[in-house]
Design an enzyme around this catalytic site. Structure first.
Site, PDB file in Angstrom:
ATOM      1  N   GLY A  14      40.649  35.278  44.422  1.00  0.00           N
ATOM      2  CA  GLY A  14      41.848  36.111  44.127  1.00  0.00           C
ATOM      3  C   GLY A  14      41.014  37.397  44.030  1.00  0.00           C
ATOM      4  N   ARG A  81      40.757  32.395  49.579  1.00  0.00           N
ATOM      5  CA  ARG A  81      40.044  31.127  49.105  1.00  0.00           C
ATOM      6  C   ARG A  81      39.435  30.212  50.209  1.00  0.00           C
ATOM      7  NH1 ARG A  81      41.277  31.929  43.739  1.00  0.00           N
ATOM      8  NH2 ARG A  81      43.678  32.734  43.406  1.00  0.00           N
ATOM      9  N   ASP A 123      34.624  31.477  40.113  1.00  0.00           N
ATOM     10  CA  ASP A 123      33.625  30.324  40.116  1.00  0.00           C
ATOM     11  C   ASP A 123      33.741  29.571  41.565  1.00  0.00           C
ATOM     12  OD1 ASP A 123      36.347  29.731  39.720  1.00  0.00           O
ATOM     13  OD2 ASP A 123      36.189  28.524  38.005  1.00  0.00           O
ATOM     14  N   GLY A 124      34.916  29.626  41.923  1.00  0.00           N
ATOM     15  CA  GLY A 124      35.009  28.746  43.406  1.00  0.00           C
ATOM     16  C   GLY A 124      34.049  29.644  44.488  1.00  0.00           C
ATOM     17  N   THR A 145      36.436  38.150  38.172  1.00  0.00           N
ATOM     18  CA  THR A 145      37.835  37.391  37.993  1.00  0.00           C
ATOM     19  C   THR A 145      38.587  38.009  36.697  1.00  0.00           C
ATOM     20  OG1 THR A 145      38.926  35.337  36.874  1.00  0.00           O
ATOM     21  CG2 THR A 145      36.359  35.670  36.577  1.00  0.00           C
ATOM     22  N   ILE A 146      39.859  38.210  36.869  1.00  0.00           N
ATOM     23  CA  ILE A 146      40.701  38.703  35.794  1.00  0.00           C
ATOM     24  C   ILE A 146      40.566  37.719  34.563  1.00  0.00           C
ATOM     25  CG2 ILE A 146      42.083  40.047  37.396  1.00  0.00           C
ATOM     26  CD1 ILE A 146      44.233  38.275  36.543  1.00  0.00           C
ATOM     27  N   ASP A 147      40.534  36.588  35.078  1.00  0.00           N
ATOM     28  CA  ASP A 147      40.455  35.625  33.764  1.00  0.00           C
ATOM     29  C   ASP A 147      39.435  35.725  32.893  1.00  0.00           C
ATOM     30  OD1 ASP A 147      42.849  34.915  35.017  1.00  0.00           O
ATOM     31  OD2 ASP A 147      42.074  32.775  35.994  1.00  0.00           O
ATOM     32  N   ASP A 149      36.394  33.851  32.731  1.00  0.00           N
ATOM     33  CA  ASP A 149      36.103  32.599  32.385  1.00  0.00           C
ATOM     34  C   ASP A 149      34.692  32.312  32.871  1.00  0.00           C
ATOM     35  OD1 ASP A 149      36.857  32.419  34.857  1.00  0.00           O
ATOM     36  OD2 ASP A 149      38.405  31.026  34.795  1.00  0.00           O
ATOM     37  N   MET A 189      48.602  35.650  33.792  1.00  0.00           N
ATOM     38  CA  MET A 189      47.737  34.732  34.341  1.00  0.00           C
ATOM     39  C   MET A 189      46.530  34.258  33.262  1.00  0.00           C
ATOM     40  SD  MET A 189      46.925  36.013  38.028  1.00  0.00           S
ATOM     41  CE  MET A 189      48.240  35.967  39.499  1.00  0.00           C
ATOM     42  N   GLY A 190      46.252  33.088  33.667  1.00  0.00           N
ATOM     43  CA  GLY A 190      45.267  32.393  32.791  1.00  0.00           C
ATOM     44  C   GLY A 190      45.146  30.879  33.097  1.00  0.00           C
ATOM     45  N   ARG A 191      44.666  30.460  33.983  1.00  0.00           N
ATOM     46  CA  ARG A 191      44.838  29.008  34.443  1.00  0.00           C
ATOM     47  C   ARG A 191      44.110  27.912  33.434  1.00  0.00           C
ATOM     48  NH1 ARG A 191      45.395  26.305  39.343  1.00  0.00           N
ATOM     49  NH2 ARG A 191      46.523  28.151  39.949  1.00  0.00           N
ATOM     50  N   GLU A 242      49.779  31.448  31.849  1.00  0.00           N
ATOM     51  CA  GLU A 242      50.421  30.493  32.793  1.00  0.00           C
ATOM     52  C   GLU A 242      50.137  29.063  32.762  1.00  0.00           C
ATOM     53  OE1 GLU A 242      49.095  31.542  36.745  1.00  0.00           O
ATOM     54  OE2 GLU A 242      46.979  31.516  36.176  1.00  0.00           O
ATOM     55  N   ARG A 285      64.658  36.136  26.567  1.00  0.00           N
ATOM     56  CA  ARG A 285      64.464  36.560  28.194  1.00  0.00           C
ATOM     57  C   ARG A 285      62.936  36.257  28.444  1.00  0.00           C
ATOM     58  NH1 ARG A 285      69.167  36.652  28.085  1.00  0.00           N
ATOM     59  NH2 ARG A 285      70.605  38.258  28.836  1.00  0.00           N
ATOM     60  N   LEU A 292      50.703  41.467  39.186  1.00  0.00           N
ATOM     61  CA  LEU A 292      50.823  42.775  38.640  1.00  0.00           C
ATOM     62  C   LEU A 292      49.493  42.953  38.127  1.00  0.00           C
ATOM     63  CD1 LEU A 292      54.419  43.279  37.552  1.00  0.00           C
ATOM     64  CD2 LEU A 292      53.270  44.323  39.324  1.00  0.00           C
TER      65      LEU A 292
HETATM   66  O1  F6P Z   1      41.808  34.431  39.879  1.00  0.00           O
HETATM   67  C1  F6P Z   1      42.212  33.256  39.070  1.00  0.00           C
HETATM   68  C2  F6P Z   1      43.744  33.713  39.039  1.00  0.00           C
HETATM   69  O2  F6P Z   1      43.872  34.907  38.461  1.00  0.00           O
HETATM   70  C3  F6P Z   1      44.422  32.586  38.134  1.00  0.00           C
HETATM   71  O3  F6P Z   1      44.644  33.023  36.686  1.00  0.00           O
HETATM   72  C4  F6P Z   1      45.846  32.129  38.840  1.00  0.00           C
HETATM   73  O4  F6P Z   1      46.184  31.078  38.481  1.00  0.00           O
HETATM   74  C5  F6P Z   1      45.308  32.314  40.207  1.00  0.00           C
HETATM   75  O5  F6P Z   1      44.456  33.625  40.169  1.00  0.00           O
HETATM   76  C6  F6P Z   1      46.531  32.823  41.313  1.00  0.00           C
HETATM   77  O6  F6P Z   1      46.025  33.170  42.432  1.00  0.00           O
HETATM   78  P1  F6P Z   1      46.774  33.082  43.849  1.00  0.00           P
HETATM   79  O7  F6P Z   1      48.348  33.307  43.621  1.00  0.00           O
HETATM   80  O8  F6P Z   1      46.184  34.392  44.388  1.00  0.00           O
HETATM   81  O9  F6P Z   1      46.465  32.009  44.667  1.00  0.00           O
END
Ligand code: F6P
Length: 367
Positions: A14, A81, A123-124, A145-147, A149, A189-191, A242, A285, A292
């Site tokens: 991403g 990816r 990481d990927g 990565t914005i996460d 992690d 975000m934040g998987r 998320e 809501r 974004l």
């Molecule tokens: O880069 C990691 C991340 O920001 C995750 O938090 C999120 O789940 C994922 O990317 C979503 O990526 P995309 O919608 O671009 O596949």
């Protein structure tokens, strides 16, 4: 004889604000050694599908990257990816099967006299980078990565921009939440890691933070909000990552994993908002910040991190390093073996992250 080294750089996974700052610094630093830099177009696609490109490997010079450190996205076209070790192709019966095309990547680079690759990714992408170094390429990774992690580095670039934007959004939500006396639930975000939710939630003065590392009890969250909401402050804001899930429950999935595409998360904010409305009787809501957080211009910190990381990647090559990732270990920038850097994810520890975690737990579950 002068070292006429040729380096390729690619961006994968991403996107994250700061990618272009890394590219600029790599080109500038390499040029000081007299090295040439080539950008791989569209992740690895520029190497895997040369027939689709006039030139899948673009020569980057100082002039081309002079004014890009403030730009979002990547000047290398797209980032994706796509994994050369697991390329999806149609099998004999039409079903999608995976094929290892990593040798093609190495061959295409070698055809152009390139033995060195700088991989900017999470990481990927960094796992792919490690795999390519096992195939004989000299590889240096830059953590993106914005996460935030990745365990080995205190910060990845992109994280600060995401937190800054999310915080601004929380700030804006206070007045509309108050004007309607509502509960607003914001999804970020934040998987697997709740760093964005945690940091933006605290900075944005929210009332509860739900993160993947701490499965929540919605009844307790509702009780907590009831206590927080008063005549003087007749509203509440909740931030949810998320990847958050209720205790004993599952993550909210928008689309199942497909060959070549990971599971898509999303929709947890709406679920939580509906439940809180029912439990508290207060209108609720939901808002999804989603992509974004990845768009737009990098913050000053992410520009500086991107520039520093890019320069450090070239320094690693000049020092003869291979199969390493650039690491921020304040006040220094150092390196960690890629294999070690990928060993585990950096998630929010339930205990031991000092004040920040204690405060988040208190906000999420406490009185
Ligand atoms: O880069 C990691 C991340 O920001 C995750 O938090 C999120 O789940 C994922 O990317 C979503 O990526 P995309 O919608 O671009 O596949």
């Amino acid at each position: 004889m002068a070292d006429r080294r040729r380096i390729a750089i690619n961006t994968g996974g991403g996107d994250a604000p700061g990618l272009n700052a890394v590219i600029q610094a790599v080109v500038y630093a390499a040029s000081r050694h007299g090295w040439e830099v080539f950008g791989v177009r569209d992740g690895y696609d520029g190497l895997l599908f040369p027939e689709r490109y006039r030139d899948g490997l673009v020569r980057l010079d100082r002039e081309m990257v002079r004014n890009i450190s403030h730009l979002g996205g990547t000047i290398l076209g797209t980032t994706n990816r796509s994994d050369p070790f697991r390329q999806c192709v149609a099998g004999p019966d039409g079903a999608v099967v995976e094929r290892d095309r990593s040798d093609d990547v190495v061959a295409r680079l070698r055809e152009r006299g390139i033995e060195t690759l700088i991989v900017v990714g999470g990481d990927g992408s960094l796992a792919i980078a490690h795999g390519l170094s096992q195939k004989g390429l000299c590889v240096v990774g830059v953590p993106k990565t914005i996460d935030n992690d990745l365990e080995a580095t205190v910060l990845t670039f992109g994280f600060d921009s995401a937190v800054a934007f999310a915080t601004e959004c929380m700030d804006r939500l206070h007045s509309t939440a108050e004007a309607h006396k509502r509960i607003m639930v914001v999804e970020v975000m934040g998987r697997y890691a709740g760093w964005i939710a945690l940091n933006a939630g605290i900075a944005g003065r929210v009332d509860a933070i739900l993160i993947p590392e701490l499965p929540y009890d919605i009844e307790k969250v509702a009780d907590h909000l009831r206590r927080r909401i008063s005549a003087e402050r007749p509203y509440a804001i909740v931030v949810v990552a998320e990847g958050a899930r209720p205790a004993g429950g599952k993550r909210t999935v928008r689309a199942a994993a497909q060959p070549g595409a990971m599971e898509r998360l999303g929709g947890i904010a709406e679920v939580v908002a509906d439940q809180l409305q029912e439990l508290t009787g207060r209108e609720s809501r939901s808002v999804v910040l989603g992509h974004l957080l990845r768009g737009g211009s990098p913050t000053a910190l992410d520009r500086l991190l991107g520039l520093s990381f890019g320069a450090a990647a070239v320094k690693a090559l000049a020092d003869g390093q291979n199969d390493v990732m650039v690491v921020l270990d304040p006040p220094h920038i150092t390196y960690a073996p890629l294999r070690q850097a990928l060993e585990r994810q950096k998630t929010v520890p339930p205990h031991g992250y000092g004040v920040v975690t204690a405060r988040a737990l208190e906000i999420a579950f406490g009185d």
